[in-house]
Each structure stands twice: as C-alpha cells, then as structure tokens.
Enzyme design. Structure first.
Site, mmCIF file in Angstrom:
data_model
loop_
_atom_site.group_PDB
_atom_site.id
_atom_site.type_symbol
_atom_site.label_atom_id
_atom_site.label_comp_id
_atom_site.label_asym_id
_atom_site.label_seq_id
_atom_site.Cartn_x
_atom_site.Cartn_y
_atom_site.Cartn_z
ATOM 1 C CG ASP A 175 -0.791 -0.275 2.522
ATOM 2 O OD1 ASP A 175 0.944 -0.282 2.484
ATOM 3 O OD2 ASP A 175 -1.201 -0.470 2.953
ATOM 4 C CG ASN A 220 -9.007 -1.889 12.274
ATOM 5 O OD1 ASN A 220 -7.626 -2.238 12.306
ATOM 6 N ND2 ASN A 220 -8.998 -0.110 12.225
ATOM 7 C CG HIS A 259 -5.639 -2.127 9.130
ATOM 8 N ND1 HIS A 259 -5.755 -1.515 10.855
ATOM 9 C CD2 HIS A 259 -3.908 -2.485 8.672
ATOM 10 C CE1 HIS A 259 -4.479 -0.055 10.561
ATOM 11 N NE2 HIS A 259 -3.916 -1.165 9.185
ATOM 12 C CD GLU A 317 -8.497 0.762 8.557
ATOM 13 O OE1 GLU A 317 -8.496 0.536 9.238
ATOM 14 O OE2 GLU A 317 -8.228 2.399 8.428
HETATM 15 C C1 GLP Z 1 -0.781 0.541 8.960
HETATM 16 C C2 GLP Z 1 -0.102 -0.003 7.899
HETATM 17 C C3 GLP Z 1 0.319 -1.674 7.482
HETATM 18 C C4 GLP Z 1 0.311 -2.648 9.116
HETATM 19 C C5 GLP Z 1 -0.814 -1.767 9.971
HETATM 20 C C6 GLP Z 1 -0.015 -1.830 11.689
HETATM 21 O O1 GLP Z 1 -1.734 1.365 9.056
HETATM 22 N N1 GLP Z 1 -1.269 -0.085 6.769
HETATM 23 O O2 GLP Z 1 0.117 -2.817 6.282
HETATM 24 O O3 GLP Z 1 0.707 -3.816 9.074
HETATM 25 O O4 GLP Z 1 -0.853 -0.433 10.236
HETATM 26 O O5 GLP Z 1 0.529 -1.496 12.019
HETATM 27 P P1 GLP Z 1 2.592 -1.584 12.352
HETATM 28 O O6 GLP Z 1 3.642 -2.562 12.549
HETATM 29 O O7 GLP Z 1 2.921 -0.195 12.883
HETATM 30 O O8 GLP Z 1 2.002 -1.791 14.227
#
Ligand code: GLP
Length: 250
Positions: free
Chosen positions: A71, A145, A147, A152
C-alpha cells in the site's frame, strides 16, 4: 493458519528473516524468480534489519528477485519521509542495493499515488502483479482493528487493489508512531492491495508483536469463519498462512 510463538522478539525476527531468506535462495538457486510481498509499519522493521544483510552478503544473483508493496498513502510525495516509498528506500531497497548491486530498484513495486488517475493505477498495479507471476510470499502486519494493508473493517474478502479511506483509529495509531502525534498530518486515503489480491499470494507470513495486538489477535484466533469486521480473518481461507507472535497464551 499455523501459529508460531517465539517469546524473544529478536529471535522471532531472526527466525522469520532466515525463513524468508531460505525461500528466496531456494528459488534463485533453481533459476526461478522470487517475488516477495513487502509490508510497512513498525512490525517488519526488525525482520528487514536481519534479511537485508543476509541477502546482501549471500553472493546470490538477485536479478530474479522482485518485490511488491501492499500500500501507499495518497497525498504524500514519494520523497516525503513518511511515505511508504521512502520507508522502503531507507529500510530495505537502498541498503540491499549497496550490499548487493545485483538487486535492481526497477524490480521494486509500490502503488504510485502521485498519478492523476488513482483508479487506473490500481488496475495497473494488479496487472503488474499478475504479469510478474504473482507473489510467492507476502509479509503482513496487523492493525489494532484487524486491518491488513489498508483494508479496514468492512472490506470485502474479494476486494482488489483500490483507493481506500483510512479509519480514524488507524490514523491515530499511525500519527502516534510516525507523525509525532499529529493526526492532521496523516493522509485520509491510500491505495491498498485488496484482500482478494493478498489471498492470491502462495504463502503468507503475518507478524503480530507486542501487547497492543493481543486483543485483536485473541478475537481473530477464536473465530471459526471470516468476518468483514476483522479483515485479517479472511486469512482463515488461505491454505498456507503462518502467524508469528511474541505474545504468550495466544
Ligand atoms: C499500517 C499499515 C499496515 C500495517 C499496520 C500495522 O497502517 N498500512 O500494513 O501492518 O498498520 O502497523 P504496525 O506494524 O506499525 O503496528
């Protein structure tokens, strides 16, 4: 879904990095390309810190190694320090190229959100994944949450790469982690691979680190069938997914 528990986070990172390295090496030794699906966020950074030197010092010819990111934010230029493009440049692509010049920056892919036509870019991105032969192994983190990428809650299990809006909760978490707490700086939209796109990866490795992920992981692991309320639950439909976590009593 297979769950692997390794309490020591450093050991977990080393184990996953070694596993991914061996998968890449095995293909390249057989003159078969390897496509790695990359994730951003804080979770995979420890793995990249291990994987980059392994690949860099391996002596492997990486001209058959390709990457696709999940993304990218809409509204940040590629050079903005918080863009996922910049994050990958800093933490993966440039350090690897420095250690092993056979790694080609042209083989890295991330949605181009600078385009005037984001919907067209989503189609182009899907096409590029297909044309490249699909993703061999997709790395995933998970949001609090549930995702995955920027899919989402409410995302469909058959969703494809598309423009998505980012939830308030996710923006808040990302503001605290990456934007000095200023939610107004966190984009409201992104281009994200869809859940259907992710499920086509031949293998998926999801990493869940730290107590902030305990509640969502407990909910996820108690489900018997997927629900749009927890996008990561669609991984229940995938035949080759491993979850690595450092949390005990999961
Ligand atoms: C972000 C990304 C995800 C990621 C998630 C968790 O918003 N778009 O790809 O896996 O949130 O992030 P983190 O690894 O910092 O907990």
């Amino acid at each position: 879904m297979q769950i692997v528990h390794i309490a020591d986070t450093t050991k977990l990172n080393t184990t996953v990095a070694r596993y991914i390295f061996d998968r890449i090496k095995s293909n390249l030794h057989q003159n078969r390309p390897f496509t790695l699906g990359l994730a951003t966020g804080s979770t995979p950074l420890g793995i990249y810190r291990e994987l980059v030197p392994l690949l860099g010092a391996s002596g492997l010819d990486l001209s058959g190694f390709y990457t696709f990111n999940l993304d990218e934010y809409i509204g940040l230029t590629q050079h903005h320090p918080n863009s996922y493009h910049a994050e990958m440049m800093t933490n993966f692509w440039l350090p690897l190229q420095k250690l092993n010049p056979t790694f080609k920056l042209e083989h890295t892919h991330i949605p181009d959100t600078s385009t005037q036509n984001p919907d067209e870019e989503c189609k182009t991105y899907e096409h590029a994944i297909q044309k490249n032969g699909g993703i061999d192994l997709q790395i995933l983190g998970i949001g609090t949450n549930g995702h995955i990428a920027f899919n989402e809650p409410g995302s469909r299990g058959d969703s494809r790469t598309r423009v998505v809006s980012i939830n308030e909760e996710t923006r808040k978490v990302n503001a605290d982690k990456f934007f000095a707490g200023d939610i107004s700086k966190v984009p409201t939209h992104a281009i994200s691979m869809g859940i259907g796109t992710i499920l086509e990866a031949r293998e998926i490795v999801l990493i869940a680190l730290g107590e902030s992920k305990r509640e969502i992981m407990t909910r996820l692991l108690n489900l018997v069938e997927p629900t749009e309320n927890i996008p990561a639950s669609f991984l229940l439909q995938h035949k080759n997914t491993k979850i690595y976590t450092d949390m005990s009593n999961m």
